[in-house]
Motif scaffolding. Structure first.
Motif, PDB file in Angstrom:
ATOM      1  N   ILE A  40      43.450  34.024  42.825  1.00  0.00           N
ATOM      2  CA  ILE A  40      44.860  33.972  42.454  1.00  0.00           C
ATOM      3  C   ILE A  40      45.538  32.868  43.271  1.00  0.00           C
ATOM      4  CG2 ILE A  40      44.965  36.395  41.711  1.00  0.00           C
ATOM      5  CD1 ILE A  40      46.351  37.040  44.400  1.00  0.00           C
ATOM      6  N   VAL A  75      47.809  48.709  37.416  1.00  0.00           N
ATOM      7  CA  VAL A  75      48.724  47.675  36.936  1.00  0.00           C
ATOM      8  C   VAL A  75      49.646  47.366  38.101  1.00  0.00           C
ATOM      9  CG1 VAL A  75      50.554  47.092  35.313  1.00  0.00           C
ATOM     10  CG2 VAL A  75      48.607  48.445  34.541  1.00  0.00           C
ATOM     11  N   GLU A  79      50.482  43.035  35.861  1.00  0.00           N
ATOM     12  CA  GLU A  79      49.131  42.523  35.644  1.00  0.00           C
ATOM     13  C   GLU A  79      48.119  43.656  35.740  1.00  0.00           C
ATOM     14  OE1 GLU A  79      49.596  38.202  37.882  1.00  0.00           O
ATOM     15  OE2 GLU A  79      48.464  39.801  38.857  1.00  0.00           O
ATOM     16  N   ARG A  80      47.109  43.589  34.880  1.00  0.00           N
ATOM     17  CA  ARG A  80      45.984  44.516  35.036  1.00  0.00           C
ATOM     18  C   ARG A  80      45.181  44.075  36.254  1.00  0.00           C
ATOM     19  NH1 ARG A  80      42.872  44.188  29.605  1.00  0.00           N
ATOM     20  NH2 ARG A  80      41.300  45.111  30.924  1.00  0.00           N
ATOM     21  N   VAL A  81      44.796  45.053  37.073  1.00  0.00           N
ATOM     22  CA  VAL A  81      44.028  44.782  38.285  1.00  0.00           C
ATOM     23  C   VAL A  81      42.862  45.757  38.339  1.00  0.00           C
ATOM     24  CG1 VAL A  81      44.084  44.706  40.817  1.00  0.00           C
ATOM     25  CG2 VAL A  81      46.109  44.034  39.519  1.00  0.00           C
ATOM     26  N   HIS A  95      42.645  40.237  39.297  1.00  0.00           N
ATOM     27  CA  HIS A  95      43.885  40.288  38.524  1.00  0.00           C
ATOM     28  C   HIS A  95      43.696  39.517  37.226  1.00  0.00           C
ATOM     29  CE1 HIS A  95      46.470  41.488  42.072  1.00  0.00           C
ATOM     30  NE2 HIS A  95      45.299  41.214  42.623  1.00  0.00           N
ATOM     31  N   GLU A  96      44.107  40.125  36.126  1.00  0.00           N
ATOM     32  CA  GLU A  96      44.047  39.430  34.856  1.00  0.00           C
ATOM     33  C   GLU A  96      45.295  38.560  34.724  1.00  0.00           C
ATOM     34  OE1 GLU A  96      42.867  40.311  30.284  1.00  0.00           O
ATOM     35  OE2 GLU A  96      44.317  41.680  31.191  1.00  0.00           O
ATOM     36  N   GLN A  97      45.092  37.269  34.731  1.00  0.00           N
ATOM     37  CA  GLN A  97      46.186  36.302  34.610  1.00  0.00           C
ATOM     38  C   GLN A  97      45.839  35.310  33.504  1.00  0.00           C
ATOM     39  OE1 GLN A  97      46.810  34.519  38.501  1.00  0.00           O
ATOM     40  NE2 GLN A  97      47.828  36.353  39.252  1.00  0.00           N
ATOM     41  N   ASN A  98      46.652  35.301  32.471  1.00  0.00           N
ATOM     42  CA  ASN A  98      46.448  34.381  31.345  1.00  0.00           C
ATOM     43  C   ASN A  98      45.037  34.489  30.771  1.00  0.00           C
ATOM     44  OD1 ASN A  98      49.093  33.290  31.605  1.00  0.00           O
ATOM     45  ND2 ASN A  98      48.363  32.042  33.312  1.00  0.00           N
ATOM     46  N   TRP A 101      40.272  36.726  34.804  1.00  0.00           N
ATOM     47  CA  TRP A 101      40.265  37.656  35.933  1.00  0.00           C
ATOM     48  C   TRP A 101      40.008  36.848  37.201  1.00  0.00           C
ATOM     49  CZ3 TRP A 101      41.430  42.788  35.712  1.00  0.00           C
ATOM     50  CH2 TRP A 101      41.532  43.348  34.431  1.00  0.00           C
TER      51      TRP A 101
END
Length: 114
Positions: A40, A75, A79-81, A95-98, A101
């Motif tokens: 991240i 969450v 964001e899903r984590v 972390h799911e970003q765009n 992961w």
């Protein structure tokens, strides 16, 4: 392609497990810039050349064995984590970003480093 050849598999960030595999491969291949991008943004400045060298050394000595069976889903900030123990100790969050992961900790450095 010869039968003993391993087919090329593109880097993947579709799941935390895919990200870990990609991270290990990037470290092994010496692709420090792309390895840094698997974290991240908030911790990328901690992914220094020295930290990457420590990761490379550790991964050459010990096989990483994330405990996916005990992973925790959450969450955080929308964001899903997924949090998983990488070495049987502290948890690393992915972390799911765009659609990718990304790790929130430099899990491959020996204990005591950031």
């Amino acid at each position: 392609m010869p039968s003993h050849a391993t087919p090329f598999t593109p880097f993947s960030f579709v799941s935390p497990a895919a990200t870990v595999s990609t991270q290990v491969r990037l470290v092994e291949e010496g692709d420090d810039a792309d390895f840094r991008e698997t974290f991240i943004p908030a911790i990328r400045d901690k992914v220094t050349p020295e930290a990457i060298a420590a990761c490379r050394k550790r991964l050459a000595q010990v096989r990483v064995q994330p405990d996916w069976e005990m992973a925790e889903d959450a969450v955080e900030n929308g964001e899903r984590v997924e949090r998983v123990s990488m070495w049987g100790k502290s948890m690393t969050g992915f972390h799911e970003q765009n659609g990718r992961w990304l790790a929130d900790a430099l899990w491959c450095v020996p204990t005591g480093l950031p």
